[in-house]
Design an enzyme around this catalytic site. Structure first.
Site, PDB file in Angstrom:
ATOM      1  N   LYS A   1       0.941  -1.197  -0.261  1.00 13.11           N
ATOM      2  CA  LYS A   1       0.429  -0.065  -0.049  1.00 13.11           C
ATOM      3  C   LYS A   1       0.725   1.147   0.035  1.00 13.11           C
ATOM      4  O   LYS A   1       2.493   1.124   0.241  1.00 13.11           O
ATOM      5  CB  LYS A   1      -0.989  -0.085   1.863  1.00 13.11           C
ATOM      6  CG  LYS A   1      -2.099  -0.917   1.685  1.00 13.11           C
ATOM      7  CD  LYS A   1      -2.915  -1.112   2.315  1.00 13.11           C
ATOM      8  CE  LYS A   1      -3.917  -2.311   2.082  1.00 13.11           C
ATOM      9  NZ  LYS A   1      -5.232  -2.317   3.365  1.00 13.11           N
TER      10      LYS A   1
ATOM     11  N   TYR B   1     -12.332  -2.461  -3.892  1.00  8.29           N
ATOM     12  CA  TYR B   1     -12.568  -2.353  -2.187  1.00  8.29           C
ATOM     13  C   TYR B   1     -14.532  -2.725  -1.905  1.00  8.29           C
ATOM     14  O   TYR B   1     -15.054  -1.606  -1.662  1.00  8.29           O
ATOM     15  CB  TYR B   1     -11.993  -1.527  -1.739  1.00  8.29           C
ATOM     16  CG  TYR B   1     -10.424  -1.738  -1.500  1.00  8.29           C
ATOM     17  CD1 TYR B   1     -10.703  -2.473  -0.504  1.00  8.29           C
ATOM     18  CD2 TYR B   1      -9.661  -0.591  -1.805  1.00  8.29           C
ATOM     19  CE1 TYR B   1      -9.105  -2.937   0.168  1.00  8.29           C
ATOM     20  CE2 TYR B   1      -9.100  -1.535  -0.685  1.00  8.29           C
ATOM     21  CZ  TYR B   1      -8.082  -2.254  -0.273  1.00  8.29           C
ATOM     22  OH  TYR B   1      -7.315  -2.355   0.118  1.00  8.29           O
TER      23      TYR B   1
ATOM     24  N   ASN C   1      -1.939   0.210   6.910  1.00  8.38           N
ATOM     25  CA  ASN C   1      -1.500  -0.853   7.174  1.00  8.38           C
ATOM     26  C   ASN C   1      -0.491  -1.880   5.986  1.00  8.38           C
ATOM     27  O   ASN C   1      -0.528  -3.274   6.173  1.00  8.38           O
ATOM     28  CB  ASN C   1      -2.366  -2.156   7.894  1.00  8.38           C
ATOM     29  CG  ASN C   1      -3.716  -2.641   6.660  1.00  8.38           C
ATOM     30  OD1 ASN C   1      -2.997  -1.546   5.634  1.00  8.38           O
ATOM     31  ND2 ASN C   1      -4.893  -2.990   7.048  1.00  8.38           N
TER      32      ASN C   1
ATOM     33  N   HIS D   1      -2.222  -5.680   1.390  1.00 13.63           N
ATOM     34  CA  HIS D   1      -3.041  -5.988   1.409  1.00 13.63           C
ATOM     35  C   HIS D   1      -3.783  -7.740   1.153  1.00 13.63           C
ATOM     36  O   HIS D   1      -2.314  -8.319   0.057  1.00 13.63           O
ATOM     37  CB  HIS D   1      -4.511  -5.592   0.254  1.00 13.63           C
ATOM     38  CG  HIS D   1      -5.639  -5.961  -0.024  1.00 13.63           C
ATOM     39  ND1 HIS D   1      -6.660  -6.403   0.715  1.00 13.63           N
ATOM     40  CD2 HIS D   1      -5.790  -7.003  -1.542  1.00 13.63           C
ATOM     41  CE1 HIS D   1      -7.949  -7.035   0.160  1.00 13.63           C
ATOM     42  NE2 HIS D   1      -6.988  -7.562  -0.769  1.00 13.63           N
TER      43      HIS D   1
ATOM     44  N   GLU E   1      -9.114 -11.281  -7.399  1.00 16.23           N
ATOM     45  CA  GLU E   1      -8.455 -10.078  -7.236  1.00 16.23           C
ATOM     46  C   GLU E   1      -7.347  -9.632  -8.479  1.00 16.23           C
ATOM     47  O   GLU E   1      -6.675  -8.992  -8.958  1.00 16.23           O
ATOM     48  CB  GLU E   1      -8.055  -9.769  -5.945  1.00 16.23           C
ATOM     49  CG  GLU E   1      -9.488  -9.423  -4.929  1.00 16.23           C
ATOM     50  CD  GLU E   1      -8.668  -8.965  -3.628  1.00 16.23           C
ATOM     51  OE1 GLU E   1      -8.034  -9.381  -3.423  1.00 16.23           O
ATOM     52  OE2 GLU E   1     -10.234  -8.638  -2.211  1.00 16.23           O
TER      53      GLU E   1
END
Ligand code: CMP
Length: 139
Positions: free
Chosen positions: A11, A51, A114, A117, A128
């Site tokens: 990320k 998302y 965080n 993913h 995905e």
């Protein structure tokens, strides 16, 4: 054990903090093979589409804002039990709860920022991986 494929996203927070190499080393060290990889800056439409399952959650706007803040590194990973293997390596969604020697413990900041993913099921892994790497969907 079955050979599976899963999608990883490093990320924007981890990219900004120059942790791409460290995270890729952890991925390879855990026995996950990197089939394909790309660095890209997600558009708003790409982030919202990826998302979409979270679109009614209160944090959706914040999530899309964050994921479009800067470049990410997406990769298609393969291994025996790749989905669980990568989720174990990532650690809990909230870095404060992540186990030692996990990516989020080492490089995550909070539940929003965080570091990484990973797909949460084999079926979502298929969806995905197809989102970024249609050529690597397991037949
Ligand atoms: P990820 O594995 O990418 O899947 C959905 C993301 O939503 C998750 O990691 C978190 O980064 C983010 N998320 C989950 N819960 C919250 C929350 N309460 N506030 C902000 N972001 C969240």
């Amino acid at each position: 054990m079955a050979v599976e494929r899963t999608l990883s996203i490093i990320k924007p927070d981890a990219v900004e903090q120059n942790n791409i190499g460290n995270i890729l080393a952890m991925i390879q060290g855990a026995g996950l093979e990197i089939l394909g990889m790309r660095m890209l800056h997600l558009s708003r439409a790409q982030a919202e589409g990826f998302y979409e399952v979270h679109k009614d959650r209160p944090f959706f706007g914040e999530l899309v804002e964050f994921m479009t803040r800067g470049p990410v590194v997406v990769s298609a990973l393969q291994a025996d039990d790749a989905v669980v293997r990568y989720r174990t390596l990532m650690g809990s969604t909230n870095p404060a709860e992540a186990a030692d020697a996990t990516i989020r413990k080492a490089y995550g900041t909070d539940i929003g920022e965080n570091a990484c993913h990973g797909s949460d099921s084999v079926e979502n892994g298929r969806i995905e991986v197809a989102y970024f790497f249609p050529e690597y969907v397991l037949k």
